[in-house]
Write an enzyme that holds these catalytic residues in place. Structure first.
Site, PDB file in Angstrom:
ATOM      1  N   TYR A 102     -16.330  73.328  11.156  1.00 34.42           N
ATOM      2  CA  TYR A 102     -17.356  73.214  12.199  1.00 34.42           C
ATOM      3  C   TYR A 102     -18.747  73.069  11.585  1.00 34.42           C
ATOM      4  CZ  TYR A 102     -20.126  74.762  16.283  1.00 34.42           C
ATOM      5  OH  TYR A 102     -21.033  74.867  17.302  1.00 34.42           O
ATOM      6  N   LYS A 106     -21.229  69.882  12.020  1.00 33.09           N
ATOM      7  CA  LYS A 106     -22.533  70.035  12.653  1.00 33.09           C
ATOM      8  C   LYS A 106     -23.675  69.666  11.715  1.00 33.09           C
ATOM      9  CE  LYS A 106     -21.443  71.363  16.820  1.00 33.09           C
ATOM     10  NZ  LYS A 106     -21.667  70.421  17.961  1.00 33.09           N
TER      11      LYS A 106
END
Length: 301
Positions: free
Chosen positions: A171, A175
């Site tokens: 993640y 991001k």
């Protein structure tokens, strides 16, 4: 008084719940016609039992707004293309794209399966790239036809992408990639009248309720700082014509706080004007680190 997004057509991905839903409702309240995209998957990306985008469309229409649902997978070229086509076929134009879709598959790095890495990077990073690409192609065609748009793209990064987050290497990497994509897109698309910015929000969603349960609980009374609706006003402004001149920026937003993130910049430096030995390089690096600002906290550390 005219509403901020009166007449604009806005696409929001991952808009069935949480932040995306809040953004869709906020844009509609400001007069936008909204394409509500959601694949209807669970927290880990597996198919869910219903289509939440339809419920959001019903909410918007019940409040007197205009909206349609789109259930395509925006991490595929066909799904992203059909998303842009849905806006053009229904409303005849596209003004703003809000990239928000995503899910989590958290594991410590040594326990993270390759499939879980690929799935999270796919939905967050590829799921930003493909809608952006297809929307930008439309706006480029508009410019070539003599119609320069006041187009806006709002991407969704995270504090995990800016500072890292223990147990979220997939993640965090995705991001962080979204920030890089935002900066490049802002530079490349400016000639077509497209502004590209990103937010790094902190709010209560299905993802954060599990990961940060202690800090995401709604209070019994008073200001609910973690309500996703707190993030949406900035997103609406970034997606409106009123944000003219603002591009290539990343904003952290939480509760009633908005912060302009300033990113990587040169810190202490040394130049020997010749090649270092390994020992010299190490000694110099340590001296420079002693002069430098300490790094930001890693989430969950």
């Amino acid at each position: 008084m005219s509403r901020m997004c009166e007449g604009r057509v806005v696409v929001v991905t991952g808009a069935g719940r949480g932040l995306g839903r809040a953004h869709a409702l906020a844009f509609a309240a400001e007069g936008a016609k909204v394409v509500v995209n959601d694949l209807g998957v669970g927290l880990d990306g597996t198919p869910g039992p219903d289509g939440p985008s339809l419920h959001v469309v019903e909410e918007i229409r019940a409040a007197g707004g205009e909206a349609i649902a789109h259930g395509g997978d925006v991490a595929t070229s066909a799904g992203a293309a059909s998303l842009v086509a849905a806006a053009l076929d229904t409303y005849g134009r596209l003004d703003t794209l809000v990239n928000n879709a995503g899910f989590l598959r958290d594991r410590m790095l040594v326990n993270l399966d390759e499939d879980d890495w690929d799935a999270v990077v796919r939905v967050h990073l590829k799921g930003h790239f493909l809608p952006l690409k297809h929307a930008a192609a439309h706006w480029r065609a508009e410019v070539k036809a003599g119609r320069t748009p006041a187009a806006r793209i709002v991407n969704t990064s995270s504090g995990a992408g800016l500072l890292g987050s223990v147990g979220q290497s997939n993640y965090s990497a995705a991001k962080a990639g979204i920030v890089g994509l935002t900066l490049v897109a802002a530079a490349e698309l400016a000639r077509y009248g497209v502004q590209v910015n990103a937010i790094a929000p902190a709010a209560r969603t299905r993802m954060t309720e599990r990961t940060f349960a202690d800090t995401m609980t709604a209070p019994d009374s008073g200001f609910d700082a973690m309500a996703p609706e707190n993030v949406s006003p900035l997103v609406v402004w970034l997606g409106a014509e009123q944000s003219a001149g603002v591009t290539g920026r990343v904003f952290e937003t939480e509760g009633g706080r908005i912060t302009v993130m300033e990113g990587w910049r040169p810190g202490p430096t040394a130049d020997k004007e010749a090649r270092w030995t390994p020992e010299e390089a190490g000694e110099t690096a340590l001296k420079l680190l002693a002069e430098a600002e300490p790094p930001g906290a890693v989430y969950g550390a």
